[in-house]
Structure formats: structure tokens, C-alpha cells
Design an enzyme around this catalytic site. Structure first.
Site, PDB file in Angstrom:
ATOM      1  CB  CYS A   6      -0.923  -0.016   1.225  1.00  0.00           C
ATOM      2  SG  CYS A   6      -2.347   1.082   1.029  1.00  0.00           S
ATOM      3  CG  ASP A 122      -3.725  -0.422  10.401  1.00  0.00           C
ATOM      4  OD1 ASP A 122      -2.616  -0.831  10.783  1.00  0.00           O
ATOM      5  OD2 ASP A 122      -3.858   0.536   9.616  1.00  0.00           O
TER       6      ASP A 122
END
Length: 195
Positions: A6, A122
Site C-alpha cells: 500500500c 490495523d
């Protein structure tokens, strides 16, 4: 092991991720040192083969803003980071893109609970690049879920063993400086995630 790289901003970094076998590449379209415009994301995503998921990452934007950016960029997936309500996912469902819900470990960890196809769990402070207690989520999420937060080529194997995710997501762990990826670290991460 599904692997997403990412925060990509340069063509050679996207190419390195694809060539190394990444399953998904992410483009940050929200406030961040890694932010790019939807137009830039479109240019970066254009050469990515169909078997690699291109992901637009959002946090806090309205469904209308997300829809517009997703249409301009042409990404095949939309990742809503943070405490987006179910209504945001419902409002984007008709776009026909893969929906990803990215949340901290204290959120609802049932994949699909908000209509998403993938769940990303996360760190408590997303984007900080700091390892956290990955065992805290072991066996808790269901379905197709990705572990993120503080992962790097040096610790991803340990994190996978600790949390047993379906996939992993990395951004800062493959950088040489904030927002600047390193193709060698991208390759090393993929190798370490799939021993």
C-alpha cells in the site's frame, strides 16, 4: 498468503510489487504523506494486470467524494479506513468494486459485517509503522482478513505466526523514508510473507 503493498506513488514501485507477486496494490487518496490524486492513481493503476487488485484508500471522505475519486482513478477496490458507518459501505455497493473495511482491533472483526468483502485489521495508530500485539487478534476475525500495522520484511513471518491472518498489508515497512518505497524491501517482504 494474500499480500497487499500500500501507499504506492511511483510507477517503478508499482511494477516491483506486481513483478514480485503482490495480490493487491494500494493508492492513498486521503490525507497522508503518501497521498496521490485520483488522476495519478489512474496512471499508476492502468498497467496493473487484472489479477492484481488495485485499491483506493480513503478515510473520512463522504460516499460522494469516494465515488468520484474511485471513478476517476479506476481502482477495482475501495478501502474505507477507520470508523465508517455501515451506510457508507451500502452507498458504494452499486459501484461493483471490492469493498475493504479497515479497522483497529477493538472494532467489529466479522468480515462482511458492513457488507465488505475483505477486512483489514490495523494497529491502534494506523500509519505509524509501529508493531503491536498481533496475538490480540488471533482467531478473532472471520473470513478473508488482512493483518496490518508495523509489518516489515523482518517481522512479517512472526506476525503471521502470531495472528494467523488470511493476508497481510504493508506500507511504511517497505519504505526508505516517509512515503518513499524501496523495490528491494517490497521484494523481501513478499518473500518473507510466503516462505
Amino acid at each position: 498468503m494474500f499480500v497487499k503493498i500500500c501507499g504506492l506513488r511511483e510507477p517503478d514501485h508499482v511494477a516491483a510489487a506486481v513483478e514480485a507477486g503482490a495480490d493487491a496494490v494500494g493508492f492513498v487518496l486521503t490525507a497522508s504523506p503518501r497521498r496521490i490524486t485520483p488522476e495519478r492513481a489512474a496512471a499508476l493503476a492502468a498497467p496493473v494486470p487484472p489479477h492484481v487488485l488495485t485499491v483506493g484508500v480513503f478515510m473520512g471522505e463522504t460516499p460522494a467524494q469516494i465515488r468520484r475519486a474511485a471513478e476517476i482513478s479506476g481502482v477495482r477496490a475501495i478501502q474505507l479506513h477507520g470508523r465508517h458507518p455501515r451506510s457508507d459501505f451500502a452507498a458504494l455497493d452499486d459501484l461493483g468494486r471490492t469493498l475493504i473495511r479497515a479497522v483497529p482491533a477493538d472494532a467489529d472483526l466479522r468480515c462482511g459485517a458492513y457488507g465488505e468483502e475483505l477486512l483489514l485489521v490495523d494497529a491502534p495508530k494506523p500509519g505509524a509503522g509501529q508493531p503491536w500485539d498481533w496475538t490480540a487478534v488471533r482467531d478473532r476475525p472471520s473470513g478473508h482478513w488482512l493483518l496490518a500495522g508495523g509489518l516489515s520484511p523482518d517481522n512479517v513471518a512472526q506476525a503471521i505466526s502470531a495472528a494467523r491472518p488470511w493476508g497481510v498489508d504493508v506500507s511504511s515497512g517497505v519504505e526508505v523514508s516517509k512515503g518513499v518505497k524501496d523495490p528491494d524491501r517490497i521484494r523481501s517482504f513478499l518473500t518473507a510473507a510466503r516462505p
